[in-house]
Design an enzyme around this catalytic site. Structure first.
Site, PDB file in Angstrom:
ATOM      1  N   ARG A  66       0.838  -1.190   0.000  1.00 23.08           N
ATOM      2  CA  ARG A  66       0.000   0.000   0.000  1.00 23.08           C
ATOM      3  C   ARG A  66       0.880   1.250   0.000  1.00 23.08           C
ATOM      4  O   ARG A  66       2.082   1.177   0.242  1.00 23.08           O
ATOM      5  CB  ARG A  66      -0.915   0.020   1.243  1.00 23.08           C
ATOM      6  CG  ARG A  66      -2.030  -1.011   1.213  1.00 23.08           C
ATOM      7  CD  ARG A  66      -2.770  -1.081   2.537  1.00 23.08           C
ATOM      8  NE  ARG A  66      -1.956  -1.653   3.599  1.00 23.08           N
ATOM      9  CZ  ARG A  66      -2.359  -1.802   4.864  1.00 23.08           C
ATOM     10  NH1 ARG A  66      -3.568  -1.395   5.220  1.00 23.08           N
ATOM     11  NH2 ARG A  66      -1.563  -2.344   5.762  1.00 23.08           N
TER      12      ARG A  66
ATOM     13  N   LYS B 294       1.804   2.137   7.212  1.00 21.45           N
ATOM     14  CA  LYS B 294       2.181   1.377   8.405  1.00 21.45           C
ATOM     15  C   LYS B 294       3.199   2.133   9.248  1.00 21.45           C
ATOM     16  O   LYS B 294       3.840   3.081   8.806  1.00 21.45           O
ATOM     17  CB  LYS B 294       2.757   0.018   7.998  1.00 21.45           C
ATOM     18  CG  LYS B 294       1.709  -0.920   7.413  1.00 21.45           C
ATOM     19  CD  LYS B 294       0.540  -1.167   8.376  1.00 21.45           C
ATOM     20  CE  LYS B 294       0.954  -1.960   9.610  1.00 21.45           C
ATOM     21  NZ  LYS B 294      -0.188  -2.173  10.530  1.00 21.45           N
TER      22      LYS B 294
ATOM     23  N   TYR C 295      -0.842   4.510  10.474  1.00 22.29           N
ATOM     24  CA  TYR C 295      -1.193   3.538  11.505  1.00 22.29           C
ATOM     25  C   TYR C 295       0.027   3.354  12.416  1.00 22.29           C
ATOM     26  O   TYR C 295       1.158   3.288  11.931  1.00 22.29           O
ATOM     27  CB  TYR C 295      -1.564   2.188  10.891  1.00 22.29           C
ATOM     28  CG  TYR C 295      -2.923   2.160  10.238  1.00 22.29           C
ATOM     29  CD1 TYR C 295      -4.090   2.307  10.981  1.00 22.29           C
ATOM     30  CD2 TYR C 295      -3.051   1.980   8.868  1.00 22.29           C
ATOM     31  CE1 TYR C 295      -5.346   2.284  10.388  1.00 22.29           C
ATOM     32  CE2 TYR C 295      -4.292   1.960   8.260  1.00 22.29           C
ATOM     33  CZ  TYR C 295      -5.433   2.110   9.023  1.00 22.29           C
ATOM     34  OH  TYR C 295      -6.669   2.095   8.426  1.00 22.29           O
TER      35      TYR C 295
ATOM     36  N   HIS D   5      -0.410   1.583  16.112  1.00 25.53           N
ATOM     37  CA  HIS D   5      -0.626   0.408  16.969  1.00 25.53           C
ATOM     38  C   HIS D   5       0.480   0.280  18.020  1.00 25.53           C
ATOM     39  O   HIS D   5       1.173  -0.737  18.129  1.00 25.53           O
ATOM     40  CB  HIS D   5      -0.707  -0.870  16.123  1.00 25.53           C
ATOM     41  CG  HIS D   5      -1.857  -0.880  15.159  1.00 25.53           C
ATOM     42  ND1 HIS D   5      -3.171  -0.964  15.577  1.00 25.53           N
ATOM     43  CD2 HIS D   5      -1.901  -0.793  13.809  1.00 25.53           C
ATOM     44  CE1 HIS D   5      -3.974  -0.948  14.522  1.00 25.53           C
ATOM     45  NE2 HIS D   5      -3.235  -0.825  13.443  1.00 25.53           N
TER      46      HIS D   5
ATOM     47  N   GLU E  41      -5.624   4.775  13.639  1.00 24.84           N
ATOM     48  CA  GLU E  41      -6.553   3.901  14.365  1.00 24.84           C
ATOM     49  C   GLU E  41      -7.169   4.539  15.595  1.00 24.84           C
ATOM     50  O   GLU E  41      -8.127   4.001  16.165  1.00 24.84           O
ATOM     51  CB  GLU E  41      -5.870   2.581  14.751  1.00 24.84           C
ATOM     52  CG  GLU E  41      -4.837   2.671  15.864  1.00 24.84           C
ATOM     53  CD  GLU E  41      -3.441   3.023  15.359  1.00 24.84           C
ATOM     54  OE1 GLU E  41      -2.493   2.940  16.159  1.00 24.84           O
ATOM     55  OE2 GLU E  41      -3.302   3.372  14.169  1.00 24.84           O
TER      56      GLU E  41
ATOM     57  N   SER F 280     -20.197 -13.224  24.956  1.00 18.23           N
ATOM     58  CA  SER F 280     -18.832 -13.720  25.121  1.00 18.23           C
ATOM     59  C   SER F 280     -18.463 -13.833  26.594  1.00 18.23           C
ATOM     60  O   SER F 280     -18.367 -12.832  27.305  1.00 18.23           O
ATOM     61  CB  SER F 280     -17.840 -12.783  24.409  1.00 18.23           C
ATOM     62  OG  SER F 280     -16.523 -13.291  24.514  1.00 18.23           O
TER      63      SER F 280
ATOM     64  N   VAL G  95      -3.756  -9.135  15.997  1.00 26.02           N
ATOM     65  CA  VAL G  95      -2.335  -9.354  16.259  1.00 26.02           C
ATOM     66  C   VAL G  95      -1.561  -8.043  16.358  1.00 26.02           C
ATOM     67  O   VAL G  95      -0.577  -7.940  17.111  1.00 26.02           O
ATOM     68  CB  VAL G  95      -1.721 -10.278  15.182  1.00 26.02           C
ATOM     69  CG1 VAL G  95      -1.746  -9.619  13.807  1.00 26.02           C
ATOM     70  CG2 VAL G  95      -0.307 -10.695  15.557  1.00 26.02           C
ATOM     71  N   ASP G  96      -1.972  -7.003  15.601  1.00 21.34           N
ATOM     72  CA  ASP G  96      -1.220  -5.751  15.675  1.00 21.34           C
ATOM     73  C   ASP G  96      -1.467  -5.008  16.984  1.00 21.34           C
ATOM     74  O   ASP G  96      -0.793  -4.017  17.275  1.00 21.34           O
ATOM     75  CB  ASP G  96      -1.511  -4.841  14.470  1.00 21.34           C
ATOM     76  CG  ASP G  96      -2.991  -4.651  14.209  1.00 21.34           C
ATOM     77  OD1 ASP G  96      -3.797  -4.981  15.093  1.00 21.34           O
ATOM     78  OD2 ASP G  96      -3.338  -4.174  13.114  1.00 21.34           O
TER      79      ASP G  96
ATOM     80  N   ARG H 154       1.550 -15.393  17.472  1.00 24.43           N
ATOM     81  CA  ARG H 154       2.564 -14.336  17.403  1.00 24.43           C
ATOM     82  C   ARG H 154       2.535 -13.736  16.000  1.00 24.43           C
ATOM     83  O   ARG H 154       2.026 -14.354  15.054  1.00 24.43           O
ATOM     84  CB  ARG H 154       3.956 -14.876  17.722  1.00 24.43           C
ATOM     85  CG  ARG H 154       4.455 -15.944  16.763  1.00 24.43           C
ATOM     86  CD  ARG H 154       5.851 -16.424  17.125  1.00 24.43           C
ATOM     87  NE  ARG H 154       6.379 -17.397  16.165  1.00 24.43           N
ATOM     88  CZ  ARG H 154       6.209 -18.696  16.263  1.00 24.43           C
ATOM     89  NH1 ARG H 154       5.526 -19.197  17.285  1.00 24.43           N
ATOM     90  NH2 ARG H 154       6.723 -19.511  15.343  1.00 24.43           N
TER      91      ARG H 154
ATOM     92  N   MET I  19      -2.630  -7.341   7.087  1.00 23.59           N
ATOM     93  CA  MET I  19      -3.378  -8.174   6.148  1.00 23.59           C
ATOM     94  C   MET I  19      -3.840  -7.420   4.895  1.00 23.59           C
ATOM     95  O   MET I  19      -3.724  -7.935   3.783  1.00 23.59           O
ATOM     96  CB  MET I  19      -4.579  -8.807   6.852  1.00 23.59           C
ATOM     97  CG  MET I  19      -4.211  -9.887   7.841  1.00 23.59           C
ATOM     98  SD  MET I  19      -5.645 -10.479   8.777  1.00 23.59           S
ATOM     99  CE  MET I  19      -6.640 -11.191   7.483  1.00 23.59           C
TER     100      MET I  19
END
Length: 362
Positions: free
Chosen positions: A15, A74, A93, A95, A117, A219, A268-269, A278, A300
């Site tokens: 990207r 990223k 992003y 994270h 995010e 949940s 995961v991130d 992991r 992803m």
């Protein structure tokens, strides 16, 4: 304003921060955009596309980074840390909850780091996370189906089944955007689908959306323990804004899954919600632990960059325009954008990230 668009350096991240159409809009408003050569190739955009849109092509990452505003996709990778300077604006992003080393370098640099995010609207919606969550949710089923194939290490289950053979079972932890899109894809191919979420109102909404095609459960540990062992595909779709994802499935529960079952953890991130999972990469996306195939690629949507770049730009461009026009004062103009700030003035400013790293926030 001068805006830099470096080429992404994360493993197989194709990207790009700004598409040519976004560059055209910025150029028409008298902003200067500097795009690192070949930055858009992976998304199907050539240097000539950018030139025609009004950008200037630069030969090095340093030339792209050396601008007032840097727009990426990223989080900066280790080789990029030395490019960050005090007074710059970084929009990407981040994270940070799962990235202590990056957090420390952002603090040391003095850069103002705004995370896509955590840009948050008054109603709590996350406009810059949503488009990639949609894509990640859909890809979770696509990749899960692929790695259930025997040749990929899976059980050899066709999620949609065939007449006379029951379909595969997809269990989704979390009914937010990722979980909803994963369910949409799984239903579309004919799988059995179960979603767990702690928000009763969200479950009610999902019932109006999917009706009886999905089993919706509150949940809790008992329900998770009951459903996970029977999952052919387990999808982690948990989001806690700015914080590490909670561990919902421990190793002992993974051990109870059938050999060759698949786990795809979209969280995961943010650290992941499966104890045995992991981070992996597009180059090496899976590994097998406790007999179960684990997929933990943090980026992803990078697998479908032509779609993902345009979807991301549709949401980020209005905020990029504000940053380009107002500079740092854009944070006073737009409160949603202000909530996106994670690090500023050599310190962590986002409350959730402060909770994750209290020693760095002091």
């Amino acid at each position: 304003m001068e805006i830099g668009v470096p080429k992404e350096t994360k493993d197989q991240e194709f990207r790009v921060g700004l598409s040519p159409s976004s560059v055209r809009v910025l150029s028409e408003r008298s902003h200067s955009v500097f795009v690192e050569t070949n930055a858009g190739n992976g998304s199907g955009f050539t240097d000539q596309d950018y030139i025609q849109a009004g950008a200037k092509i630069v030969e090095s990452a340093a030339d792209a980074w050396n601008r007032e505003l840097v727009v990426k996709v990223k989080e900066p990778q280790t080789p990029e840390f030395h490019f960050m300077e005090k007074g710059q604006l970084l929009f990407t992003y981040l994270h940070l909850a799962a990235a202590r080393n990056l957090t420390e370098h952002l603090i040391d640099s003095g850069i103002t780091a705004i995370a896509y995010e955590t840009v948050e609207l008054p109603d709590g919606k996350l406009p810059l996370l949503t488009p990639m969550s949609i894509i990640a949710g859909r890809l979770a089923v696509q990749f899960g189906a692929r790695f259930l194939e025997r040749q990929q290490g899976g059980r050899g289950v066709l999620l949609g089944g065939v007449p006379g053979v029951r379909p595969g079972n997809v269990v989704i932890l979390g009914g937010g955007v990722v979980g909803t899109e994963a369910a949409r894809m799984a239903i579309g191919i004919g799988a059995r689908v179960q979603i767990l979420d702690v928000n009763v109102e969200r479950l009610a909404y999902l019932e109006t959306l999917f009706g009886s095609r999905v089993e919706l459960l509150y949940s809790n540990s008992l329900h998770i323990e009951a459903l996970v062992p029977d999952a052919d595909l387990l999808i982690g779709a948990v989001l806690v804004l700015g914080r590490r994802a909670p561990i919902l499935v421990d190793r002992s529960l993974v051990e109870k899954m059938r050999p060759g079952s698949v786990i795809v953890d979209v969280a995961v991130d943010q650290g992941g919600c499966i104890e045995t999972l992991r981070a992996t990469s597009h180059t090496h996306p899976i590994y097998i632990e406790e007999g179960v195939v684990h997929y933990g690629v943090p980026n992803m949507p990078g697998a479908v960059p032509w779609t993902a770049t345009q979807a991301l730009n549709n949401s980020t461009l209005p905020y990029v325009l504000k940053l380009a026009h107002h500079g740092i004062k854009a944070l006073e103009v737009d409160q949603a954008l202000a909530k996106g700030v994670n690090v500023q003035h050599h310190r962590i400013v986002h409350p959730a990230v402060q909770e994750v790293f209290p020693d760095l926030a002091a």
